[in-house]
Write a protein that holds these residues in place. Structure first.
Motif, mmCIF file in Angstrom:
data_model
loop_
_atom_site.group_PDB
_atom_site.id
_atom_site.type_symbol
_atom_site.label_atom_id
_atom_site.label_comp_id
_atom_site.label_asym_id
_atom_site.label_seq_id
_atom_site.Cartn_x
_atom_site.Cartn_y
_atom_site.Cartn_z
ATOM 1 N N PHE A 251 1.810 6.427 7.659
ATOM 2 C CA PHE A 251 3.185 5.900 7.651
ATOM 3 C C PHE A 251 4.070 6.830 8.446
ATOM 4 O O PHE A 251 3.984 8.045 8.319
ATOM 5 C CB PHE A 251 3.633 5.830 6.182
ATOM 6 C CG PHE A 251 5.075 5.486 5.955
ATOM 7 C CD1 PHE A 251 5.445 4.192 5.612
ATOM 8 C CD2 PHE A 251 6.072 6.450 6.028
ATOM 9 C CE1 PHE A 251 6.773 3.876 5.365
ATOM 10 C CE2 PHE A 251 7.394 6.140 5.787
ATOM 11 C CZ PHE A 251 7.754 4.854 5.457
ATOM 12 N N PHE A 252 4.902 6.252 9.273
ATOM 13 C CA PHE A 252 5.956 7.045 9.921
ATOM 14 C C PHE A 252 7.213 6.206 9.992
ATOM 15 O O PHE A 252 7.170 5.022 10.345
ATOM 16 C CB PHE A 252 5.554 7.470 11.333
ATOM 17 C CG PHE A 252 6.700 8.123 12.072
ATOM 18 C CD1 PHE A 252 7.084 9.422 11.761
ATOM 19 C CD2 PHE A 252 7.414 7.431 13.033
ATOM 20 C CE1 PHE A 252 8.160 10.012 12.412
ATOM 21 C CE2 PHE A 252 8.486 8.020 13.692
ATOM 22 C CZ PHE A 252 8.853 9.315 13.375
ATOM 23 N N GLN A 275 8.412 2.825 14.207
ATOM 24 C CA GLN A 275 8.056 3.031 12.803
ATOM 25 C C GLN A 275 6.810 2.205 12.524
ATOM 26 O O GLN A 275 6.616 1.139 13.112
ATOM 27 C CB GLN A 275 9.203 2.647 11.872
ATOM 28 C CG GLN A 275 9.818 1.294 12.117
ATOM 29 C CD GLN A 275 11.060 1.100 11.258
ATOM 30 O OE1 GLN A 275 11.145 1.620 10.164
ATOM 31 N NE2 GLN A 275 12.015 0.345 11.768
ATOM 32 N N TYR A 276 5.958 2.714 11.675
ATOM 33 C CA TYR A 276 4.718 1.981 11.413
ATOM 34 C C TYR A 276 4.153 2.317 10.048
ATOM 35 O O TYR A 276 4.450 3.365 9.465
ATOM 36 C CB TYR A 276 3.664 2.264 12.489
ATOM 37 C CG TYR A 276 3.246 3.708 12.611
ATOM 38 C CD1 TYR A 276 3.838 4.542 13.556
ATOM 39 C CD2 TYR A 276 2.259 4.248 11.791
ATOM 40 C CE1 TYR A 276 3.459 5.864 13.669
ATOM 41 C CE2 TYR A 276 1.867 5.565 11.909
ATOM 42 C CZ TYR A 276 2.479 6.369 12.850
ATOM 43 O OH TYR A 276 2.108 7.692 12.952
ATOM 44 N N MET A 277 3.361 1.400 9.582
ATOM 45 C CA MET A 277 2.616 1.591 8.339
ATOM 46 C C MET A 277 1.243 0.976 8.588
ATOM 47 O O MET A 277 1.135 -0.206 8.904
ATOM 48 C CB MET A 277 3.328 0.848 7.207
ATOM 49 C CG MET A 277 2.558 0.795 5.928
ATOM 50 S SD MET A 277 2.698 2.362 5.077
ATOM 51 C CE MET A 277 1.353 2.192 3.946
ATOM 52 N N ILE A 309 2.044 -2.752 9.930
ATOM 53 C CA ILE A 309 3.402 -3.228 10.206
ATOM 54 C C ILE A 309 3.995 -2.203 11.155
ATOM 55 O O ILE A 309 3.899 -1.006 10.878
ATOM 56 C CB ILE A 309 4.264 -3.255 8.922
ATOM 57 C CG1 ILE A 309 3.535 -3.952 7.779
ATOM 58 C CG2 ILE A 309 5.591 -3.934 9.172
ATOM 59 C CD1 ILE A 309 4.200 -3.719 6.429
ATOM 60 N N PHE B 224 11.231 -3.062 5.389
ATOM 61 C CA PHE B 224 10.070 -2.220 5.702
ATOM 62 C C PHE B 224 9.716 -1.307 4.532
ATOM 63 O O PHE B 224 8.550 -1.126 4.188
ATOM 64 C CB PHE B 224 10.413 -1.379 6.943
ATOM 65 C CG PHE B 224 9.251 -0.681 7.548
ATOM 66 C CD1 PHE B 224 8.474 -1.295 8.513
ATOM 67 C CD2 PHE B 224 8.921 0.608 7.166
ATOM 68 C CE1 PHE B 224 7.401 -0.647 9.087
ATOM 69 C CE2 PHE B 224 7.847 1.267 7.729
ATOM 70 C CZ PHE B 224 7.089 0.641 8.690
ATOM 71 N N SER B 228 6.283 -1.049 2.330
ATOM 72 C CA SER B 228 5.383 0.075 2.569
ATOM 73 C C SER B 228 5.471 1.158 1.500
ATOM 74 O O SER B 228 4.555 1.952 1.376
ATOM 75 C CB SER B 228 5.645 0.683 3.945
ATOM 76 O OG SER B 228 7.005 1.016 4.081
ATOM 77 N N PHE B 280 -1.381 -4.382 0.623
ATOM 78 C CA PHE B 280 -0.915 -3.001 0.505
ATOM 79 C C PHE B 280 -0.810 -2.532 -0.946
ATOM 80 O O PHE B 280 -0.980 -1.343 -1.216
ATOM 81 C CB PHE B 280 0.422 -2.823 1.239
ATOM 82 C CG PHE B 280 0.240 -2.682 2.716
ATOM 83 C CD1 PHE B 280 -0.073 -1.454 3.273
ATOM 84 C CD2 PHE B 280 0.346 -3.776 3.560
ATOM 85 C CE1 PHE B 280 -0.273 -1.317 4.638
ATOM 86 C CE2 PHE B 280 0.144 -3.650 4.924
ATOM 87 C CZ PHE B 280 -0.164 -2.420 5.477
#
Lengths: 438, 357
Positions: A251-252, A275-277, A309, B224, B228, B280
């Motif tokens: 994750f970022f 941004q990502y997961m 994502i 988001f 997450s 998730f």
């Protein structure tokens, strides 16, 4: 000619050895074997993995910690008595006892086995032991890693990355659960949870008006679900390889507060960012480590894939009117102002490191991830993003466990949306003090 | 309590050799064995049971089970003794003690009978060492040597913990996950109602419920961080709930997936089921839940006892701390002493019993 073959044949067949009875079975040796076997059969059911070789037995248990047992049983005949000198070492605590049995009793091997095994088990089954009660012995820790704090600064080729002119406070930690390294066994199978890595870092903005939230933050957890450990020693040099299949999440995100750091906010509307997961559903990884008199060296690699994502460079610089015209790939609801799309990620990472090279630590890392839009409900639109991070670092050990480290990272993002392309680069510099735990 | 401790006498292995059980309550007014016999406790053993009203020594290869009541300090203690003889001609005695009226009386008896039945056809050493000690509910083990030297063992002592049954763990996991989802529902409909209303599509009626099922799953449009962070944290708590209720990683994953599915279909009944949440939540639960659990176990063994350790362990794995406390409330330990008895001693024991009577 026939005599030439017949005579040696008869000598061989009629020799005393050929007529000799089988040598008497060594009852003591069999008893020792039975002791090892019965003891290991019991402790295997209590979660230990056992290795028996020669005159000793080693056993390990990894469930959340590291337990190590070594047993050696030496036997000696003294007239009518047979002695079994039994030594048990559990997590550094050494206990020894000599058992003596009258070997004129035909049942003494059975008695000996029952007695020695009972003693070993009575010294083994002690639940609730804690390291706090074991100051005087070496109970090895299955974890290693570091905690760090420092100053972090990021800027891009065009502008300073989101209002970071002043830089930020950096906090990070890395922990690896790796109990098999302590075993020094040539081979060990690894099961779910026997190897894990956890990396977390965050940057808090130095600007006083934004100190109440954390800005950039990152975590990565990987847990092995099937793999192997291999170890070889040659003199002072050792070589170790751990490889297998992992699952993990990475994750970022550049901002913590949903209601402040969204694409529509000033900070991000005009600023490229990512941004990502990622759920790395399956990853294959390998870590190799070498130790010799000059230092420690390691190389690691991991590749995987899984659902994710992530944001796109195309989802910035929008105002309220543009929001209505954006690609349906960006799933934002009116008012929620998100800029991500659902994708499949193919992350790859590699790292080379030299540790304790004089007092230095040098490393070179490379991360790559390809995100490909994967929302089956949206037809005729597609996007992909590439993230590349190149990260050399150099550190010097000020004390045995304290290191001053300099880390440079170059982030490159390339976005594609329906045939259009955008790319951007960031540069990051980190100066940190690391407290290293081995 | 009977519901909680459902270990039950069904665990007895059926032996091929016929044997009998003789019961004797040696303390007047304390008739625990008679009561258990009347309740059919011994029926699953498929052995003739004789309740002795007079101290007649048992014959043949049967068990002689006696009870006695003693008082120590403030508590009345129920003492049990089981004498037996096996096919190897070994005389043995199991002796154990529980508080009078304790909820583990039946479970303790079940476990000892389980060991005794195994000892009928095998070496008692083997039963004590190989079978009993390998069980995870045996938390302590010691033995005694013969007083005349170190050449033989005269007996074993096993500390056995009687925790909740697997059925209890199942229902406790179910209850706790329902409770956690209920908290989620309160948050969803009361505290964050405004935020959640954005993607409401269904109402609480049969038609919409059917439509929700036929609409299937979709990738949702939540923000988001909800997708997450919050869903992963829910997964962690679900996973750790099951893990601390005696389930392994795979079983805990199944529970986590079930709890997530319940949330998506029932908790969030007004929204379409989210594919990404269904990925998730359980997978985040497994990955982080297991990692944090192991870290918590290690911290517990590494840090000195005190508030800091408790806090760290609770933060890393809160449900383990909660469930361990629940285990302590409903579980209990007892010690079984296993002794080898030579025939002369056996007769003396019986004579003593007769004298007491």
């Amino acid at each position: 000619m026939k005599k030439i073959f017949f005579i040696p044949l008869m000598i061989a067949v009629l020799s005393p050895q050929a007529f000799a009875q089988n040598p008497p079975r060594d009852a003591d040796a069999e008893a020792v074997r039975a002791m090892y076997t019965r003891y290991s059969n019991v402790i295997k059911k209590r979660g230990f993995t056992c290795f028996q070789g020669g005159e000793n037995l080693r056993a390990f248990r990894f469930s959340g910690d590291y337990d190590e047992i070594q047993v050696s049983i030496a036997r000696e005949k003294k007239n009518r008595a047979t002695e079994f000198r039994t030594t048990l070492t559990k997590n550094g605590r050494i206990e020894e006892r000599v058992f003596s049995f009258n070997n004129t009793n035909p049942n003494y091997p059975v008695t000996a086995v029952n007695t020695v095994v009972a003693w070993l088990l009575s010294r083994t089954i002690m639940e609730g032991e804690s390291r706090g009660e074991s100051e005087n012995r070496e109970w090895k820790s299955p974890y290693y890693g570091w905690f760090a704090a420092g100053y972090h600064r990021a800027h891009d080729t065009v502008k300073i990355y989101p209002e970071k002119r002043e830089g930020g406070y950096y906090f990070g930690m890395s922990a690896t659960y790796d109990p098999s390294r302590l075993t020094e066994q040539p081979y060990m199978p690894l099961r779910f949870g026997d190897y894990m890595t956890m990396d977390i870092w965050a940057v808090a903005d130095t600007a006083p008006e934004r100190r109440n939230y954390v800005n950039e933050h990152f975590f990565n957890f990987d847990i092995m679900f099937y793999g192997s450990h291999r170890f070889t020693r040659s003199g002072q040099s050792t070589r170790r390889v751990v490889y297998g299949f992992y699952t993990g999440m990475e994750f970022f995100r550049p901002g913590w507060k949903d209601n402040v750091l969204l694409w529509s906010h000033d900070l991000y509307r005009d600023q490229p960012h990512i941004q990502y997961m990622i759920w790395r559903a399956v990853g294959w990884g390998l870590t190799a480590q070498w130790n010799n008199s000059t230092g420690s060296y390691s190389a690691s690699f991991m590749a995987g894939l899984g659902p994710s994502i992530n944001s796109s460079l195309f989802a910035i610089s929008w105002d309220a009117q543009d929001e209505q015209n954006r690609s349906p790939l960006f799933q934002s609801l009116t008012g929620s102002k998100q800029n991500y799309y659902y994708s499949t990620a193919y992350p790859v990472s590699a790292m080379l490191a030299a540790e304790r090279l004089w007092r230095l630590r040098l490393s070179m890392g490379y991360n790559f991830c390809f995100f490909l839009s994967s929302d089956p409900a949206i037809k005729g639109e597609w996007a992909w993003d590439i993230l590349q991070i190149f990260k050399p670092s150099a550190g010097v050990y000020l004390l045995d466990n304290l290191m001053l480290n300099f880390n440079y990272e170059r982030w490159y993002v390339h976005s594609m949306l329906n045939g259009d392309h955008l790319s951007h680069t960031w540069n990051r510099l980190l100066m940190e003090l690391r407290y290293v735990v081995r | 309590m009977a519901f909680i401790f459902s270990f039950g006498a069904n665990a007895f292995p059926a032996g091929d050799e016929p044997f009998s059980i003789a019961l004797l309550d040696t303390t007047a007014g304390f008739t625990v064995l008679r009561d258990l016999n009347n309740e059919g406790f011994f029926e699953p053993m498929r052995a003739p049971v004789t309740y002795l009203t007079a101290p007649t020594p048992p014959v043949g290869s049967g068990f002689f089970l006696t009870s006695a009541l003693t008082s120590s300090n403030e508590n009345d203690m129920a003492n049990f003794s089981l004498l037996g003889k096996n096919s190897l001609d070994q005389n043995f005695r199991f002796a154990w003690q529980v508080e009078k009226g304790s909820g583990i009386t039946e479970d303790a008896l079940s476990r000892v009978l389980d060991l005794a039945v195994q000892a009928r056809t095998g070496d008692v050493n083997g039963v004590a060492l190989d079978n009993a000690v390998s069980r995870s509910d045996v938390t302590g083990f010691s033995f005694t040597f013969n007083s005349d030297g170190e050449e033989a063992i005269s007996g074993y002592s096993l500390s056995m913990n009687i925790g909740p049954s697997q059925r209890h763990y199942f229902w406790r996991t179910f209850g706790e996950l329902m409770f956690l989802n209920s908290l989620g529902v309160l948050n969803y409909f009361l505290i964050q109602r405004e935020d959640n209303m954005v993607d409401w599509e269904y109402k609480l009626n049969r038609e919409d419920a059917r439509k929700k099922i036929t609409d299937g799953w979709c990738l949702d449009t939540n923000n988001f961080r909800t997708n997450s962070i919050y869903h992963i944290y829910s997964g962690i708590i679900y996973y750790q709930t099951a893990r601390s209720n005696n389930y392994g990683p795979w079983g805990s994953f199944v529970w986590t997936f079930a709890a997530s599915t319940f949330w998506e279909y029932i908790g969030e009944y007004r929204e379409q089921v989210s594919t990404n949440d269904q990925i998730f939540t359980p997978m985040g639960g497994v990955i982080f839940g297991e990692g944090l659990r192991q870290l918590g176990l290690w911290a517990e063994r590494s840090m000195p006892r005190g508030f800091a350790r408790g806090l760290v362990c609770f933060v890393l794995d809160p449900m383990r701390i909660v469930n361990r406390q629940l285990d302590r409330w409903v579980g209990e330990s007892f010690v079984v002493n296993v002794n080898f008895v030579n025939p002369a001693q056996s007769m003396i024991s019986k004579a003593v019993l007769e004298g007491r009577r």
